[in-house]
Design a protein around this motif. Structure first.
Motif, PDB file in Angstrom:
ATOM      1  N   ASN B  48       0.852  -1.187   0.000  1.00 38.69           N
ATOM      2  CA  ASN B  48       0.000   0.000   0.000  1.00 38.69           C
ATOM      3  C   ASN B  48       0.894   1.246   0.000  1.00 38.69           C
ATOM      4  O   ASN B  48       1.665   1.469   0.933  1.00 38.69           O
ATOM      5  N   ALA B  49       0.826   2.043  -1.087  1.00 37.03           N
ATOM      6  CA  ALA B  49       1.752   3.176  -1.255  1.00 37.03           C
ATOM      7  C   ALA B  49       1.657   4.173  -0.098  1.00 37.03           C
ATOM      8  O   ALA B  49       2.671   4.710   0.357  1.00 37.03           O
ATOM      9  N   PHE B  50       0.448   4.414   0.401  1.00 37.08           N
ATOM     10  CA  PHE B  50       0.284   5.347   1.525  1.00 37.08           C
ATOM     11  C   PHE B  50       0.993   4.822   2.767  1.00 37.08           C
ATOM     12  O   PHE B  50       1.619   5.573   3.512  1.00 37.08           O
ATOM     13  N   VAL B  51       0.874   3.510   3.008  1.00 35.87           N
ATOM     14  CA  VAL B  51       1.493   2.916   4.199  1.00 35.87           C
ATOM     15  C   VAL B  51       3.019   2.975   4.078  1.00 35.87           C
ATOM     16  O   VAL B  51       3.714   3.332   5.041  1.00 35.87           O
ATOM     17  N   ILE B  52       3.553   2.666   2.883  1.00 35.81           N
ATOM     18  CA  ILE B  52       5.011   2.725   2.677  1.00 35.81           C
ATOM     19  C   ILE B  52       5.505   4.162   2.915  1.00 35.81           C
ATOM     20  O   ILE B  52       6.468   4.395   3.640  1.00 35.81           O
ATOM     21  N   GLY B  53       4.799   5.132   2.320  1.00 32.70           N
ATOM     22  CA  GLY B  53       5.161   6.539   2.508  1.00 32.70           C
ATOM     23  C   GLY B  53       5.129   6.944   3.971  1.00 32.70           C
ATOM     24  O   GLY B  53       6.017   7.658   4.453  1.00 32.70           O
ATOM     25  N   SER B  54       4.112   6.464   4.698  1.00 33.44           N
ATOM     26  CA  SER B  54       3.982   6.853   6.102  1.00 33.44           C
ATOM     27  C   SER B  54       5.112   6.259   6.937  1.00 33.44           C
ATOM     28  O   SER B  54       5.626   6.912   7.840  1.00 33.44           O
ATOM     29  N   VAL B  55       5.532   5.027   6.615  1.00 33.50           N
ATOM     30  CA  VAL B  55       6.627   4.408   7.376  1.00 33.50           C
ATOM     31  C   VAL B  55       7.941   5.168   7.135  1.00 33.50           C
ATOM     32  O   VAL B  55       8.698   5.430   8.075  1.00 33.50           O
ATOM     33  N   VAL B  56       8.171   5.597   5.887  1.00 36.93           N
ATOM     34  CA  VAL B  56       9.383   6.373   5.576  1.00 36.93           C
ATOM     35  C   VAL B  56       9.364   7.699   6.360  1.00 36.93           C
ATOM     36  O   VAL B  56      10.336   8.063   7.024  1.00 36.93           O
ATOM     37  N   ALA B  57       8.228   8.402   6.304  1.00 39.00           N
ATOM     38  CA  ALA B  57       8.120   9.698   6.996  1.00 39.00           C
ATOM     39  C   ALA B  57       8.299   9.522   8.501  1.00 39.00           C
ATOM     40  O   ALA B  57       8.962  10.321   9.160  1.00 39.00           O
ATOM     41  N   MET B  58       7.732   8.434   9.057  1.00 36.50           N
ATOM     42  CA  MET B  58       7.829   8.243  10.499  1.00 36.50           C
ATOM     43  C   MET B  58       9.221   7.793  10.913  1.00 36.50           C
ATOM     44  O   MET B  58       9.643   8.058  12.046  1.00 36.50           O
ATOM     45  N   ALA B  59       9.965   7.150  10.008  1.00 38.69           N
ATOM     46  CA  ALA B  59      11.364   6.806  10.309  1.00 38.69           C
ATOM     47  C   ALA B  59      12.198   8.088  10.395  1.00 38.69           C
ATOM     48  O   ALA B  59      13.029   8.243  11.296  1.00 38.69           O
ATOM     49  N   VAL B  60      11.960   9.029   9.472  1.00 36.94           N
ATOM     50  CA  VAL B  60      12.648  10.326   9.517  1.00 36.94           C
ATOM     51  C   VAL B  60      12.343  11.012  10.844  1.00 36.94           C
ATOM     52  O   VAL B  60      13.242  11.480  11.565  1.00 36.94           O
ATOM     53  N   SER B  61      11.062  11.032  11.201  1.00 37.09           N
ATOM     54  CA  SER B  61      10.628  11.651  12.447  1.00 37.09           C
ATOM     55  C   SER B  61      11.287  10.974  13.653  1.00 37.09           C
ATOM     56  O   SER B  61      11.724  11.633  14.598  1.00 37.09           O
ATOM     57  N   PHE B  62      11.413   9.641  13.600  1.00 38.75           N
ATOM     58  CA  PHE B  62      11.976   8.879  14.722  1.00 38.75           C
ATOM     59  C   PHE B  62      13.438   9.261  14.975  1.00 38.75           C
ATOM     60  O   PHE B  62      13.839   9.493  16.114  1.00 38.75           O
ATOM     61  N   PHE B  63      14.239   9.344  13.890  1.00 38.03           N
ATOM     62  CA  PHE B  63      15.657   9.655  14.099  1.00 38.03           C
ATOM     63  C   PHE B  63      15.847  11.101  14.552  1.00 38.03           C
ATOM     64  O   PHE B  63      16.729  11.390  15.366  1.00 38.03           O
ATOM     65  N   ALA B  64      15.009  12.016  14.067  1.00 31.07           N
ATOM     66  CA  ALA B  64      15.062  13.391  14.556  1.00 31.07           C
ATOM     67  C   ALA B  64      14.672  13.439  16.042  1.00 31.07           C
ATOM     68  O   ALA B  64      15.243  14.190  16.830  1.00 31.07           O
ATOM     69  N   TYR B  65      13.721  12.570  16.409  1.00 30.30           N
ATOM     70  CA  TYR B  65      13.266  12.495  17.802  1.00 30.30           C
ATOM     71  C   TYR B  65      14.388  11.969  18.701  1.00 30.30           C
ATOM     72  O   TYR B  65      14.590  12.463  19.814  1.00 30.30           O
ATOM     73  N   LEU B  66      15.151  10.969  18.222  1.00 26.76           N
ATOM     74  CA  LEU B  66      16.315  10.463  18.972  1.00 26.76           C
ATOM     75  C   LEU B  66      17.284  11.615  19.236  1.00 26.76           C
ATOM     76  O   LEU B  66      17.797  11.768  20.344  1.00 26.76           O
ATOM     77  N   GLY B  67      17.523  12.433  18.186  1.00 33.18           N
ATOM     78  CA  GLY B  67      18.419  13.576  18.338  1.00 33.18           C
ATOM     79  C   GLY B  67      17.893  14.557  19.377  1.00 33.18           C
ATOM     80  O   GLY B  67      18.643  15.030  20.239  1.00 33.18           O
ATOM     81  N   LEU B  68      16.592  14.832  19.319  1.00 31.02           N
ATOM     82  CA  LEU B  68      15.982  15.766  20.270  1.00 31.02           C
ATOM     83  C   LEU B  68      16.087  15.242  21.706  1.00 31.02           C
ATOM     84  O   LEU B  68      16.367  15.999  22.631  1.00 31.02           O
TER      85      LEU B  68
END
Lengths: 135, 120
Positions: B48-68
Protein backbone atom coordinates in the motif's frame (compact mmCIF):
# COMPACT_ATOMS: atom_id res chain seq x y z
CA UNK A 1 -26.99 -1.03 14.28
CA UNK A 2 -26.68 -0.44 18.04
CA UNK A 3 -24.95 -3.79 18.58
CA UNK A 4 -22.64 -2.94 15.65
CA UNK A 5 -21.75 0.41 17.23
CA UNK A 6 -21.20 -1.10 20.69
CA UNK A 7 -19.01 -3.84 19.15
CA UNK A 8 -16.94 -1.11 17.47
CA UNK A 9 -16.75 0.93 20.67
CA UNK A 10 -15.40 -1.97 22.79
CA UNK A 11 -12.89 -2.90 20.08
CA UNK A 12 -11.87 0.76 19.82
CA UNK A 13 -11.27 1.09 23.57
CA UNK A 14 -9.15 -2.07 23.76
CA UNK A 15 -7.06 -1.02 20.77
CA UNK A 16 -6.71 2.60 21.99
CA UNK A 17 -5.46 1.36 25.39
CA UNK A 18 -2.71 -0.68 23.69
CA UNK A 19 -1.82 2.35 21.51
CA UNK A 20 -1.50 4.67 24.53
CA UNK A 21 0.44 2.29 26.81
CA UNK A 22 2.87 1.23 24.07
CA UNK A 23 3.52 4.91 23.27
CA UNK A 24 4.04 5.98 26.90
CA UNK A 25 6.38 3.13 27.86
CA UNK A 26 8.14 3.19 24.48
CA UNK A 27 9.02 6.88 24.93
CA UNK A 28 9.98 6.33 28.56
CA UNK A 29 12.46 3.51 27.83
CA UNK A 30 13.84 5.39 24.84
CA UNK A 31 14.66 8.42 27.02
CA UNK A 32 15.92 6.22 29.87
CA UNK A 33 18.43 4.46 27.62
CA UNK A 34 19.46 7.53 25.58
CA UNK A 35 23.06 8.75 26.13
CA UNK A 36 23.84 12.45 26.72
CA UNK A 37 24.76 12.96 23.08
CA UNK A 38 24.97 11.22 19.71
CA UNK A 39 28.22 12.59 18.24
CA UNK A 40 28.28 10.81 14.84
CA UNK A 41 25.62 9.63 12.39
CA UNK A 42 26.82 6.06 13.10
CA UNK A 43 25.98 6.50 16.81
CA UNK A 44 22.30 6.94 15.85
CA UNK A 45 22.43 3.32 14.66
CA UNK A 46 24.56 1.80 17.45
CA UNK A 47 22.37 3.36 20.14
CA UNK A 48 19.49 1.19 18.88
CA UNK A 49 21.30 -1.85 20.32
CA UNK A 50 21.35 -0.45 23.86
CA UNK A 51 18.93 -2.78 25.77
CA UNK A 52 16.64 -0.01 27.08
CA UNK A 53 16.59 1.79 23.72
CA UNK A 54 15.85 -1.52 21.97
CA UNK A 55 12.94 -2.14 24.37
CA UNK A 56 11.68 1.39 23.65
CA UNK A 57 11.92 0.80 19.90
CA UNK A 58 10.09 -2.54 20.23
CA UNK A 59 7.25 -0.82 22.12
CA UNK A 60 7.12 1.99 19.53
CA UNK A 61 6.81 -0.61 16.75
CA UNK A 62 3.92 -2.13 18.72
CA UNK A 63 2.50 1.42 19.00
CA UNK A 64 2.76 1.96 15.23
CA UNK A 65 1.04 -1.36 14.43
CA UNK A 66 -1.75 -0.97 16.98
CA UNK A 67 -2.34 2.59 15.77
CA UNK A 68 -2.59 1.40 12.16
CA UNK A 69 -5.06 -1.27 13.27
CA UNK A 70 -7.17 1.36 15.07
CA UNK A 71 -7.05 3.65 12.02
CA UNK A 72 -8.36 0.82 9.83
CA UNK A 73 -11.84 1.58 11.21
CA UNK A 74 -11.64 4.79 13.28
CA UNK A 75 -11.36 8.40 12.03
CA UNK A 76 -8.02 10.21 12.43
CA UNK A 77 -9.91 13.13 14.04
CA UNK A 78 -11.23 10.61 16.61
CA UNK A 79 -7.94 8.76 17.22
CA UNK A 80 -5.93 11.98 17.77
CA UNK A 81 -7.75 13.30 20.86
CA UNK A 82 -8.43 9.86 22.34
CA UNK A 83 -4.75 8.91 22.26
CA UNK A 84 -3.67 12.42 23.37
CA UNK A 85 -3.97 11.16 26.96
CA UNK A 86 -0.55 9.61 26.17
CA UNK A 87 0.98 13.12 26.11
CA UNK A 88 -0.10 13.56 29.70
CA UNK A 89 1.03 10.12 30.87
CA UNK A 90 4.44 10.45 29.23
CA UNK A 91 4.98 13.90 30.80
CA UNK A 92 3.96 12.46 34.17
CA UNK A 93 6.33 9.49 33.76
CA UNK A 94 9.21 11.86 32.96
CA UNK A 95 8.47 14.09 35.89
CA UNK A 96 7.88 11.40 38.48
CA UNK A 97 11.14 9.67 37.55
CA UNK A 98 13.06 12.93 37.59
CA UNK A 99 11.47 13.64 41.01
CA UNK A 100 10.33 17.08 39.83
CA UNK A 101 7.40 18.97 41.30
CA UNK A 102 4.32 19.12 39.06
CA UNK A 103 3.14 22.76 39.18
CA UNK A 104 -0.50 23.85 39.20
CA UNK A 105 -0.34 24.91 35.53
CA UNK A 106 0.60 21.37 34.50
CA UNK A 107 -2.25 19.81 36.49
CA UNK A 108 -4.63 22.32 34.86
CA UNK A 109 -3.32 21.28 31.44
CA UNK A 110 -3.81 17.61 32.30
CA UNK A 111 -7.42 18.28 33.31
CA UNK A 112 -8.08 20.12 30.02
CA UNK A 113 -6.66 17.21 28.01
CA UNK A 114 -8.73 14.66 29.92
CA UNK A 115 -11.83 16.85 29.37
CA UNK A 116 -11.11 17.08 25.65
CA UNK A 117 -10.57 13.33 25.38
CA UNK A 118 -13.84 12.63 27.21
CA UNK A 119 -15.77 15.05 24.99
CA UNK A 120 -14.58 13.49 21.74
CA UNK A 121 -14.56 9.84 22.73
CA UNK A 122 -17.93 9.77 24.51
CA UNK A 123 -19.72 12.30 22.32
CA UNK A 124 -19.11 10.94 18.82
CA UNK A 125 -18.92 7.51 17.21
CA UNK A 126 -15.39 6.43 16.16
CA UNK A 127 -16.25 6.32 12.47
CA UNK A 128 -17.90 8.98 10.29
CA UNK A 129 -17.17 7.43 6.89
CA UNK A 130 -18.92 4.43 5.40
CA UNK A 131 -17.22 1.10 6.14
CA UNK A 132 -15.33 -0.33 3.17
CA UNK A 133 -14.35 -3.93 2.48
CA UNK A 134 -13.08 -5.62 5.67
CA UNK A 135 -9.95 -7.79 5.69
CA UNK B 1 19.49 22.83 16.92
CA UNK B 2 16.57 21.94 19.20
CA UNK B 3 14.08 23.81 17.01
CA UNK B 4 15.48 22.29 13.81
CA UNK B 5 14.84 18.82 15.26
CA UNK B 6 11.32 19.90 16.30
CA UNK B 7 10.54 21.31 12.84
CA UNK B 8 11.65 18.04 11.18
CA UNK B 9 9.66 15.95 13.67
CA UNK B 10 6.48 18.02 13.25
CA UNK B 11 6.62 18.04 9.43
CA UNK B 12 7.50 14.33 9.10
CA UNK B 13 5.01 13.17 11.74
CA UNK B 14 2.12 15.15 10.24
CA UNK B 15 2.76 13.80 6.73
CA UNK B 16 3.39 10.26 8.05
CA UNK B 17 0.30 10.02 10.25
CA UNK B 18 -2.10 11.47 7.68
CA UNK B 19 -0.74 9.04 5.06
CA UNK B 20 -1.11 6.22 7.59
CA UNK B 21 -4.76 7.13 8.14
CA UNK B 22 -5.37 7.39 4.37
CA UNK B 23 -3.68 4.02 3.79
CA UNK B 24 -5.62 2.23 6.51
CA UNK B 25 -8.87 3.82 5.31
CA UNK B 26 -8.21 2.40 1.87
CA UNK B 27 -7.43 -1.04 3.40
CA UNK B 28 -10.65 -1.19 5.44
CA UNK B 29 -11.45 -2.43 8.95
CA UNK B 30 -9.24 -5.20 10.39
CA UNK B 31 -11.72 -7.68 11.85
CA UNK B 32 -9.74 -10.91 12.12
CA UNK B 33 -6.98 -10.91 14.76
CA UNK B 34 -5.75 -14.51 14.29
CA UNK B 35 -2.00 -14.67 13.49
CA UNK B 36 -2.48 -15.96 9.93
CA UNK B 37 -5.00 -13.24 9.08
CA UNK B 38 -2.74 -10.56 10.60
CA UNK B 39 0.20 -11.83 8.51
CA UNK B 40 -1.97 -11.57 5.38
CA UNK B 41 -3.01 -8.04 6.38
CA UNK B 42 0.68 -7.05 6.79
CA UNK B 43 1.47 -8.54 3.35
CA UNK B 44 -1.35 -6.54 1.75
CA UNK B 45 -0.37 -3.35 3.62
CA UNK B 46 3.30 -3.63 2.59
CA UNK B 47 2.11 -3.02 -1.00
CA UNK B 48 0.00 0.00 0.00
CA UNK B 49 1.75 3.18 -1.25
CA UNK B 50 0.28 5.35 1.53
CA UNK B 51 1.49 2.92 4.20
CA UNK B 52 5.01 2.72 2.68
CA UNK B 53 5.16 6.54 2.51
CA UNK B 54 3.98 6.85 6.10
CA UNK B 55 6.63 4.41 7.38
CA UNK B 56 9.38 6.37 5.58
CA UNK B 57 8.12 9.70 7.00
CA UNK B 58 7.83 8.24 10.50
CA UNK B 59 11.36 6.81 10.31
CA UNK B 60 12.65 10.33 9.52
CA UNK B 61 10.63 11.65 12.45
CA UNK B 62 11.98 8.88 14.72
CA UNK B 63 15.66 9.65 14.10
CA UNK B 64 15.06 13.39 14.56
CA UNK B 65 13.27 12.49 17.80
CA UNK B 66 16.31 10.46 18.97
CA UNK B 67 18.42 13.58 18.34
CA UNK B 68 15.98 15.77 20.27
CA UNK B 69 15.93 13.35 23.24
CA UNK B 70 19.70 13.66 23.67
CA UNK B 71 19.38 17.42 24.33
CA UNK B 72 15.85 17.85 25.74
CA UNK B 73 13.77 16.55 28.65
CA UNK B 74 11.16 13.90 27.89
CA UNK B 75 8.50 16.14 29.46
CA UNK B 76 9.45 18.88 26.96
CA UNK B 77 10.03 16.72 23.88
CA UNK B 78 6.70 14.93 23.92
CA UNK B 79 4.26 17.84 24.53
CA UNK B 80 6.07 20.17 22.11
CA UNK B 81 5.61 17.71 19.24
CA UNK B 82 1.85 17.80 19.91
CA UNK B 83 1.76 20.76 17.48
CA UNK B 84 1.17 18.01 14.90
CA UNK B 85 -2.19 17.56 16.55
CA UNK B 86 -3.53 20.87 15.22
CA UNK B 87 -2.21 20.28 11.69
CA UNK B 88 -3.56 16.72 11.58
CA UNK B 89 -7.10 17.65 12.68
CA UNK B 90 -7.21 20.27 9.91
CA UNK B 91 -5.90 17.74 7.37
CA UNK B 92 -8.41 15.14 8.63
CA UNK B 93 -11.19 17.53 7.65
CA UNK B 94 -9.86 18.92 4.36
CA UNK B 95 -7.73 16.06 3.00
CA UNK B 96 -9.31 12.92 4.49
CA UNK B 97 -12.80 14.54 4.26
CA UNK B 98 -13.76 13.36 7.75
CA UNK B 99 -16.85 14.83 9.32
CA UNK B 100 -15.29 16.89 12.15
CA UNK B 101 -18.34 18.01 14.14
CA UNK B 102 -18.38 20.71 16.83
CA UNK B 103 -17.73 18.17 19.62
CA UNK B 104 -14.50 17.07 17.92
CA UNK B 105 -13.42 20.70 17.36
CA UNK B 106 -14.27 21.52 20.99
CA UNK B 107 -12.38 18.45 22.23
CA UNK B 108 -9.44 19.27 19.96
CA UNK B 109 -9.35 22.86 21.25
CA UNK B 110 -9.35 21.68 24.88
CA UNK B 111 -6.56 19.19 24.19
CA UNK B 112 -4.44 21.86 22.46
CA UNK B 113 -4.90 24.29 25.38
CA UNK B 114 -4.04 21.47 27.79
CA UNK B 115 -0.92 20.49 25.85
CA UNK B 116 0.18 24.15 25.78
CA UNK B 117 -0.21 24.41 29.58
CA UNK B 118 1.66 21.13 30.17
CA UNK B 119 4.58 22.19 27.99
CA UNK B 120 4.95 25.69 29.57
Amino acid sequence: MSSESSRLRVKTWICATVVVLANVFGNFFLKKGMPADLPTPWSYITVLFHPLVALGVFLLILWLMSRMTLLSWADLSYVLPVTAIGYVLVALAGHLLLAEQIPFKRWAGILLIVGGVALVSLGTPPRSHKPESGA
Amino acid sequence: MKWIYIAIIVAATTVGEVMQAAGMRRHGEIRDFRPGALRRAVAVLSRNAFVIGSVVAMAVSFFAYLGLLTIADLSFAVPVTAVTYVLETILAKYYLKEHVNWLRWAGATLVICGVALVSM
